[in-house]
Design a protein around this motif. Sequence first.
Motif, PDB file in Angstrom:
ATOM      1  N   GLU A   1       1.194  -1.328  -0.233  1.00 56.31           N
ATOM      2  CA  GLU A   1       0.222   0.237   0.074  1.00 56.31           C
ATOM      3  C   GLU A   1       0.667   1.392  -0.809  1.00 56.31           C
ATOM      4  N   LYS A   2       2.210   1.478   0.752  1.00 54.42           N
ATOM      5  CA  LYS A   2       2.446   2.412   0.611  1.00 54.42           C
ATOM      6  C   LYS A   2       3.921   2.108  -0.505  1.00 54.42           C
ATOM      7  N   GLY A   3       3.539   1.506  -1.572  1.00 58.72           N
ATOM      8  CA  GLY A   3       4.573   1.454  -2.537  1.00 58.72           C
ATOM      9  C   GLY A   3       6.087   0.832  -3.085  1.00 58.72           C
ATOM     10  N   THR A   4       5.948   0.039  -1.288  1.00 59.63           N
ATOM     11  CA  THR A   4       7.609  -0.752  -1.132  1.00 59.63           C
ATOM     12  C   THR A   4       7.431  -1.757  -2.030  1.00 59.63           C
TER      13      THR A   4
ATOM     14  N   LEU B   1      -7.736 -13.760   5.565  1.00 53.45           N
ATOM     15  CA  LEU B   1      -8.922 -12.922   4.177  1.00 53.45           C
ATOM     16  C   LEU B   1      -7.510 -12.326   3.586  1.00 53.45           C
ATOM     17  N   ARG B   2      -6.324 -11.459   3.619  1.00 54.65           N
ATOM     18  CA  ARG B   2      -5.566 -10.699   3.100  1.00 54.65           C
ATOM     19  C   ARG B   2      -4.896 -12.109   2.070  1.00 54.65           C
TER      20      ARG B   2
ATOM     21  N   PRO C   1     -12.107  -7.467  -1.626  1.00 54.88           N
ATOM     22  CA  PRO C   1     -13.367  -6.074  -2.230  1.00 54.88           C
ATOM     23  C   PRO C   1     -13.282  -5.824  -1.018  1.00 54.88           C
ATOM     24  N   MET C   2     -13.225  -6.345   0.737  1.00 55.07           N
ATOM     25  CA  MET C   2     -13.556  -5.869   2.205  1.00 55.07           C
ATOM     26  C   MET C   2     -13.145  -4.147   1.946  1.00 55.07           C
ATOM     27  N   PHE C   3     -11.479  -4.512   1.479  1.00 50.56           N
ATOM     28  CA  PHE C   3     -10.413  -3.397   1.761  1.00 50.56           C
ATOM     29  C   PHE C   3      -9.958  -2.390   1.052  1.00 50.56           C
ATOM     30  N   ARG C   4     -10.632  -2.496   0.340  1.00 51.96           N
ATOM     31  CA  ARG C   4     -10.619  -1.475  -1.632  1.00 51.96           C
ATOM     32  C   ARG C   4     -11.008   0.198  -0.661  1.00 51.96           C
TER      33      ARG C   4
END
Length: 377
Positions: free
Chosen positions: A241-244, A349-350, A374-377
Amino acid sequence: MTRLNWGMIGGGDGSQIGPAHRMGAQADGNFSFVAGALDADADRGKSYAQSLGIAPDRAYGNWRDMLEGEREHPDRVDLVTVATPNSTHFEITRAFLEAGFNVLCEKPMTMTVEEGEEIVRLAREAGRICAVNYCYSAYPMVRQMKAMVAAGELGAIRCVVANFSHGHHAAGDDADNPRVRWRYDPAQAGVSGQMADCGIHALHMASFILGDELRSLSADFASTVPGRVLEDDAMVNFRTEKGTVGRLWTSTIALGRQHGLDIQVFGETGGLRWASEQPNQIHYHRLGGRVEIIEKGEAGLHGDAARLSRVPIAHPEGFPLAVANIYVDLAARIRGEVAGALPGAEDGLRSMAAVYAAVDSARRDGAWVDARPPMFR
Ligand code: NAD
């Protein structure tokens, strides 16, 4: 300290992970082992449970009887561990959460992303703990790496490289071995072989250490042993998410590698390396300096690494104690005390979303796909 009541489903006589849970749960006196449905065979399960000291009326023949027996029990279990084969995790975990129990589920938590979302929702609605046994994240020096990243000791993180590659399924003539065969059979293992079995451990560890979550990935799957349907080797490029930048290699045909779980984190001003086969040391390289070895148990470790170091410096600390660390924090959570990091249903889930994204990507020549549930997008 009041002891909590603990029960287990699966983990019967001769199982691989059962002993680690029994040692882990009971190592610190937090949990009493009072109930179990330990085996697929009812009689074997009952007699094995009694041989471990469980009372006959709480040595159950199957998990449904255990659910009914414990639901109304005046001294019912505070925590249920689900250590059965993968395809049963969802049904059992869901039933116990619905009945208001706390659950520690083995990985992979579910077989599909939809099941994973249902477990996360259910645990949230029920206000119950649903933890997943990503036990390698509880090694003290993995906690040290996480704390060093969080404290900015490596600067901004540029890249993480995680491997979980061993050579224990390299023999082609072992394909009919029942302990090996199911792992590559879609009917029993689901959509993925090694990625769902071991890759998710390494992927979870990368997210855990970085304090960052997987966003997208590109996967290349291979079944290198003739006749195998599901992958026995996978290379996964990913972004957080942070681009790493992330790299994951997971394999079962890597002869010469044994357990094969290791991780490296590269920041702007420093790099770290840890391997599960030498769990007491971290190699730390500061920009412009020499490689230093940080030793478990030495002075000046970050708090969680110091808290979870159980034996003196330079003494070996085993895998069951990493599992025990999961139970330490479960007990604290159940008692409403301050607890450390605990892999949860969200992590389960992830992982499942990552498996499905990797399968999708591998089928489309490594196309980049969204790897978030989907629930974390
Ligand atoms: P195993 O085949 O060695 O043992 C499974 C046990 O569960 C057996 O005792 C079997 O009789 C019992 N069982 C099967 N179905 C059952 C049912 N319906 N009710 C009650 N008992 C049942 O398997 P294992 O290697 O111990 O793996 C079990 C789970 O643990 C798997 O999900 C696996 O992925 C996971 N695992 C996790 C780790 C880890 O590092 N976290 C390591 C090994 C295994």
